[in-house]
Design an enzyme around this catalytic site. Sequence first.
Site, PDB file in Angstrom:
ATOM      1  N   TYR A 143       0.351  -1.265   0.034  1.00 43.59           N
ATOM      2  CA  TYR A 143      -0.237  -0.063   0.093  1.00 43.59           C
ATOM      3  C   TYR A 143       0.938   0.907  -0.314  1.00 43.59           C
ATOM      4  O   TYR A 143       0.510   2.295   0.491  1.00 43.59           O
ATOM      5  CB  TYR A 143      -0.600   0.318   0.633  1.00 43.59           C
ATOM      6  CG  TYR A 143      -2.523  -1.310   1.198  1.00 43.59           C
ATOM      7  CD1 TYR A 143      -2.000  -2.317   0.032  1.00 43.59           C
ATOM      8  CD2 TYR A 143      -2.709  -1.415   2.287  1.00 43.59           C
ATOM      9  CE1 TYR A 143      -2.926  -2.738  -0.063  1.00 43.59           C
ATOM     10  CE2 TYR A 143      -3.672  -2.722   2.183  1.00 43.59           C
ATOM     11  CZ  TYR A 143      -3.933  -3.053   1.651  1.00 43.59           C
ATOM     12  OH  TYR A 143      -4.578  -3.834   1.275  1.00 43.59           O
ATOM     13  N   LYS A 194       3.166 -14.927   1.872  1.00 45.31           N
ATOM     14  CA  LYS A 194       3.366 -16.552   0.185  1.00 45.31           C
ATOM     15  C   LYS A 194       4.431 -15.969  -0.046  1.00 45.31           C
ATOM     16  O   LYS A 194       5.649 -15.900  -0.890  1.00 45.31           O
ATOM     17  CB  LYS A 194       2.384 -15.669  -0.437  1.00 45.31           C
ATOM     18  CG  LYS A 194       1.072 -15.145  -1.007  1.00 45.31           C
ATOM     19  CD  LYS A 194      -0.027 -16.458  -0.908  1.00 45.31           C
ATOM     20  CE  LYS A 194       0.094 -17.059  -2.852  1.00 45.31           C
ATOM     21  NZ  LYS A 194      -0.155 -18.601  -2.711  1.00 45.31           N
ATOM     22  N   ASP A 227      -3.339 -17.877   0.941  1.00 47.47           N
ATOM     23  CA  ASP A 227      -4.384 -18.935   0.653  1.00 47.47           C
ATOM     24  C   ASP A 227      -4.565 -19.287   1.577  1.00 47.47           C
ATOM     25  O   ASP A 227      -5.937 -19.945   2.142  1.00 47.47           O
ATOM     26  CB  ASP A 227      -3.791 -18.813  -0.930  1.00 47.47           C
ATOM     27  CG  ASP A 227      -2.596 -19.684  -0.539  1.00 47.47           C
ATOM     28  OD1 ASP A 227      -1.541 -20.032  -0.037  1.00 47.47           O
ATOM     29  OD2 ASP A 227      -2.030 -20.410  -1.920  1.00 47.47           O
ATOM     30  N   ASP A 251      -5.495  -7.004   6.182  1.00 43.94           N
ATOM     31  CA  ASP A 251      -6.228  -5.948   4.954  1.00 43.94           C
ATOM     32  C   ASP A 251      -7.571  -7.629   5.245  1.00 43.94           C
ATOM     33  O   ASP A 251      -8.879  -7.887   5.850  1.00 43.94           O
ATOM     34  CB  ASP A 251      -6.283  -6.089   4.182  1.00 43.94           C
ATOM     35  CG  ASP A 251      -7.002  -4.767   3.893  1.00 43.94           C
ATOM     36  OD1 ASP A 251      -8.137  -4.277   4.892  1.00 43.94           O
ATOM     37  OD2 ASP A 251      -6.741  -3.876   3.279  1.00 43.94           O
ATOM     38  N   ASP A 255     -10.450  -9.313   8.074  1.00 39.94           N
ATOM     39  CA  ASP A 255     -12.284  -9.131   7.991  1.00 39.94           C
ATOM     40  C   ASP A 255     -12.201  -9.964   7.739  1.00 39.94           C
ATOM     41  O   ASP A 255     -13.874 -10.444   7.803  1.00 39.94           O
ATOM     42  CB  ASP A 255     -11.556  -8.845   5.970  1.00 39.94           C
ATOM     43  CG  ASP A 255     -12.059  -6.805   6.340  1.00 39.94           C
ATOM     44  OD1 ASP A 255     -11.643  -6.591   7.436  1.00 39.94           O
ATOM     45  OD2 ASP A 255     -12.717  -6.528   5.663  1.00 39.94           O
TER      46      ASP A 255
END
Length: 370
Positions: A143, A194, A227, A251, A255
């Site tokens: 970001y 990852k 994942d 992020d 959620d």
Amino acid sequence: MPSNRRVLLLPGDGIGPECVAQVTRVLDWMGAEGLAGFDIEEDLVGGAAIDAHGVPLADATLDKAMAADAVLLGAVGGPKWDGLPFEIKPERGLLKLRKEMELFANLRPALCFEALVSASTLKPEIVQGLDIMIVRELTGGIYFGEPRGIETLPDGSRRGVNTQTYTTGEIHRVARVAFELAAKRDRRVCSVEKANVMESGVLWREEVQKLHDANYADIALSHMYADNCAMQLVRDPKQFDVIVTDNLFGDLLSDAAAMLTGSLGMLPSASLGAADAEGNRKALYEPVHGSAPDIAGQDKANPLACLLSLAMMLRYSFDDARGADLVEGAVARVLDRGLRTADIMQDGMTQVSTGAMGNAVLEELGSRTR
Ligand code: NAD
């Protein structure tokens, strides 16, 4: 009574002021009971600050936040300010606070209250007793990384670029927060990246492992690809204690974890900065939800996320586990009594307003200290 704690309240917009008003009542109650003394200041942020000062965070407000031991924010934003340029939108006030206070670690607990087990979309046996903590890196990664932008290529087509970058220091400081939290919980950290496809993920994994081996060998550390973590969160979330991950994966995963517990109106969060020489950190506490313009000013909002954010403040900024347990216990018992705001209403329960929910929490607090 413990010495005075400097708290800045920033109620903000929409349902923010209604929810923070319930926090003020609990702080006043704690002061009156001699459980803790607070020096409380209140100021404007977001749309309310734009209306008063033309900017979403005035310099004087930022100064107060920097001087406070802890800041509690309600919510910012609303349709009234949607048309403003990006740079002076209400949300910029919150982003500026996070940036100036250098809040690099975002803590989002996902805790399933017994009375709300059936509100989750997952089967009761999957979420019953759930208590996990996601630590998300908040100020680095894709970001913020450079280069970034959208460029036009020689053939006239366009290319969008964002860059994932992490340094050793950025990884260590957020991992340290995770290990220290785990030490006060079930002593397990799962680090998520990852590393199979990203060099920044390889570095993340190696550096978290190194930090662990050097300083936190008594905490159980595991590693997981992001994942797989998303899948495991909905398959068997109780396998986790503390999850630490980067900005982007955090992020998404926080959620997903949030929804395990049923409602936005129940979710608190904390954002922490680096510890100073005395071990004190800059800290911002806020409910995960926004300003809910659709129900603002109607005494319908669920104030429990805000009250649970106060409990996090007591626990993490003031090392006051007793105060935090008192507030969390009062919330649990109010739910056990069948009281529900509209967002968590279920058959056979009693629907109450924001203020009535605050009254009930205060009653429960009083009953435990009488
Ligand atoms: P929202 O979280 O405000 O609302 C989403 C839905 O959940 C709405 O139906 C709302 O009524 C309900 N809801 C949220 N909190 C609730 C509570 N405590 N009690 C009962 N119901 C609740 O998200 P949104 O609608 O996407 O955004 C509204 C505004 O809030 C926008 O301006 C957005 O930019 C802003 N926002 C601010 C923050 C923040 O201040 N941290 C976070 C998210 C959104």
